[in-house]
Design an enzyme around this catalytic site. Structure first.
Site, mmCIF file in Angstrom:
data_model
loop_
_atom_site.group_PDB
_atom_site.id
_atom_site.type_symbol
_atom_site.label_atom_id
_atom_site.label_comp_id
_atom_site.label_asym_id
_atom_site.label_seq_id
_atom_site.Cartn_x
_atom_site.Cartn_y
_atom_site.Cartn_z
ATOM 1 C CE LYS A 173 -1.661 -1.522 3.834
ATOM 2 N NZ LYS A 173 -2.352 -1.785 5.097
ATOM 3 C CB THR A 204 -6.241 8.348 6.990
ATOM 4 O OG1 THR A 204 -5.189 8.867 7.831
ATOM 5 C CG2 THR A 204 -6.441 9.258 5.799
ATOM 6 N N GLY A 206 -7.735 3.857 10.547
ATOM 7 C CA GLY A 206 -8.322 2.558 10.178
ATOM 8 C C GLY A 206 -8.379 2.266 8.688
ATOM 9 C CB THR A 207 -6.851 3.829 5.663
ATOM 10 O OG1 THR A 207 -5.567 3.924 6.277
ATOM 11 C CG2 THR A 207 -7.512 5.175 5.652
ATOM 12 N N GLY A 208 -6.075 0.983 6.725
ATOM 13 C CA GLY A 208 -5.490 -0.329 6.419
ATOM 14 C C GLY A 208 -6.427 -1.470 6.819
ATOM 15 C CB CYS A 209 -8.533 -1.983 9.873
ATOM 16 S SG CYS A 209 -7.239 -1.726 11.090
HETATM 17 N N1 LIG Z 1 -4.890 10.398 1.788
HETATM 18 C C1 LIG Z 1 -5.251 9.308 1.078
HETATM 19 N N2 LIG Z 1 -5.933 9.431 -0.079
HETATM 20 C C2 LIG Z 1 -6.306 8.360 -0.816
HETATM 21 N N3 LIG Z 1 -6.002 7.100 -0.459
HETATM 22 C C3 LIG Z 1 -5.317 6.899 0.678
HETATM 23 C C4 LIG Z 1 -4.899 7.976 1.513
HETATM 24 N N4 LIG Z 1 -4.235 7.460 2.602
HETATM 25 C C5 LIG Z 1 -4.257 6.133 2.451
HETATM 26 N N5 LIG Z 1 -4.873 5.776 1.290
HETATM 27 C C6 LIG Z 1 -5.135 4.423 0.797
HETATM 28 O O1 LIG Z 1 -5.736 3.719 1.883
HETATM 29 C C7 LIG Z 1 -5.335 2.349 1.857
HETATM 30 C C8 LIG Z 1 -4.662 2.008 3.174
HETATM 31 O O2 LIG Z 1 -3.330 2.434 3.089
HETATM 32 P P1 LIG Z 1 -2.401 2.922 4.283
HETATM 33 O O3 LIG Z 1 -1.019 2.944 3.726
HETATM 34 O O4 LIG Z 1 -2.959 4.173 4.860
HETATM 35 O O5 LIG Z 1 -2.636 1.739 5.304
HETATM 36 P P2 LIG Z 1 -2.138 1.589 6.777
HETATM 37 O O6 LIG Z 1 -0.989 2.501 7.054
HETATM 38 O O7 LIG Z 1 -1.910 0.140 6.967
HETATM 39 O O8 LIG Z 1 -3.381 2.037 7.619
HETATM 40 P P3 LIG Z 1 -3.552 1.922 9.225
HETATM 41 O O9 LIG Z 1 -3.089 3.193 9.807
HETATM 42 O O10 LIG Z 1 -5.003 1.680 9.378
HETATM 43 O O11 LIG Z 1 -2.700 0.769 9.687
HETATM 44 C C9 LIG Z 1 -4.435 2.212 0.633
HETATM 45 O O12 LIG Z 1 -5.214 1.820 -0.476
HETATM 46 C C10 LIG Z 1 -3.891 3.626 0.443
HETATM 47 O O13 LIG Z 1 -3.453 3.861 -0.878
HETATM 48 C C1 LIG Z 2 -6.919 -2.520 17.264
HETATM 49 C C2 LIG Z 2 -6.185 -1.834 16.176
HETATM 50 N N1 LIG Z 2 -5.810 -2.537 15.086
HETATM 51 C C3 LIG Z 2 -5.138 -1.924 14.082
HETATM 52 C C4 LIG Z 2 -4.824 -0.576 14.156
HETATM 53 C C5 LIG Z 2 -4.034 0.077 13.031
HETATM 54 O O1 LIG Z 2 -4.750 1.003 12.383
HETATM 55 C C6 LIG Z 2 -5.253 0.137 15.308
HETATM 56 N N2 LIG Z 2 -4.985 1.463 15.459
HETATM 57 N N3 LIG Z 2 -5.926 -0.508 16.292
#
Ligand SMILES: Nc1ncnc2c1ncn2[C@@H]1O[C@H](COP(=O)(O)OP(=O)(O)OP(=O)(O)O)[C@@H](O)[C@H]1O
Ligand SMILES: Cc1ncc(CO)c(N)n1
Length: 268
Positions: A173, A204, A206-209
């Site tokens: 990502k 943003t 929880g975007t990854g979750c």
């Molecule tokens: N500002 C943004 N605009 C558009 N897409 C975004 C943005 N930030 C993140 N994304 C997208 O959101 C999804 C999650 O990516 P991200 O790299 O933020 O995950 P993460 O760091 O694992 O998240 P988390 O903080 O929940 O662990 C990906 O598809 C990424 O491209």
């Molecule tokens: C419980 C939990 N899982 C994953 C993340 C990462 O976004 C968070 N902040 N909290």
């Protein structure tokens, strides 16, 4: 109805973890179930405290599901410690689980470690080989590979290294890079790019979750991997576009069936 399980930590403020996963499942019209690995006290400003659930109870939660209900796909999020990771590995092998989306959660957006340092190796050796797809962000991919990732070329090299550790596919990502939000999928043969405009919002959490839960839901619906990731990328982009100004810090993404419909997935 398709049935999808999340094995992850609880987020009190409802933006990430189990809560984000169950909201995402509901928005995708699948039946959501949960195994809780840790309870966090957190809000939009950061993580205050974490209590890990005993591995024995985690194992029993997993057995409770699989001894009763057929699971179409599952995702793994926060797993905290080595013993938890080993328990999950053993139970998933025993229950012969297919379609595993692994989100290798390591550090929260606010910088709190959600995976103990000594558990990183356990995650790499025990869970990566079981994954149908693993979805690291840039810092997680840097930790797994031990190499810096500064550009698209580094992303592709890292994806190759991660794939060699055992998962069937890697989705790296690009949320943490500058410019267009580009995610790269590698299945050992082809690199596919999924692009979205970078949205100008601080919300943003929880975007990854959300993205990994969406992929699990789409795989449960028998979507082929590239199509599932494409649909999930649309979903996360819309969930960020409609993100909520809740709390004083990094607000959560928004989940509702309308987003799913607008992403063009209403017939599936
Ligand atoms: N500002 C943004 N605009 C558009 N897409 C975004 C943005 N930030 C993140 N994304 C997208 O959101 C999804 C999650 O990516 P991200 O790299 O933020 O995950 P993460 O760091 O694992 O998240 P988390 O903080 O929940 O662990 C990906 O598809 C990424 O491209
Ligand atoms: C419980 C939990 N899982 C994953 C993340 C990462 O976004 C968070 N902040 N909290």
């Amino acid at each position: 109805m398709k049935k999808v399980l999340t094995i992850a930590g609880s987020d009190t403020c409802g933006g990430a973890g189990i809560q984000a996963d169950l909201k995402t499942f509901a928005a995708h019209g699948v039946y959501g179930m949960s195994v809780i690995t840790a309870v966090t006290a957190q809000n939009t400003q950061g993580v205050i405290a974490v209590q890990d659930i005993k591995p024995e109870i985690i194992g029993k939660q997993i057995d409770a599901i699989f001894e009763d209900i057929e699971v179409d796909a599952l995702k793994i999020g926060m797993v905290s410690v080595s013993e938890t990771i080993e328990t999950i590995r053993d139970r998933l092998i025993e229950h012969n689980v297919k379609r595993i989306v692994l989100d290798p959660v390591m550090i929260s957006k606010s910088g709190y470690p959600l995976l103990k340092e000594d558990a990183r190796k356990a995650l790499i050796t025990n869970l990566l080989p079981l994954a149908t797809i693993v979805t690291p962000n840039i810092p997680e991919a840097e930790t797994i590979t031990g190499r810096p990732i500064l550009n698209l070329r580094d992303v592709k090299e890292a994806a190759k290294i991660i794939l060699s550790l055992g998962p069937a596919c890697v989705l790296l990502k690009g949320g943490h890079l500058e410019g267009t939000a580009t995610d790269i999928l590698f299945d050992g043969k082809v690199f596919s790019e999924f692009k979205a405009p970078r949205l100008n919002t601080k919300n943003t959490h929880g975007t990854g979750c959300t993205l990994s839960a969406s992929i699990a839901a789409n795989l449960a619906k028998d979507m082929e991997m590239t199509r599932a990731v494409e649909a999930s990328k649309k979903y996360i982009t819309m969930a960020i576009e409609h993100s909520l100004e809740i709390g004083k810090g990094v607000g959560p993404t928004h989940h509702f069936y309308e987003i799913y419909k607008k992403a063009g997935m209403m017939d599936e």
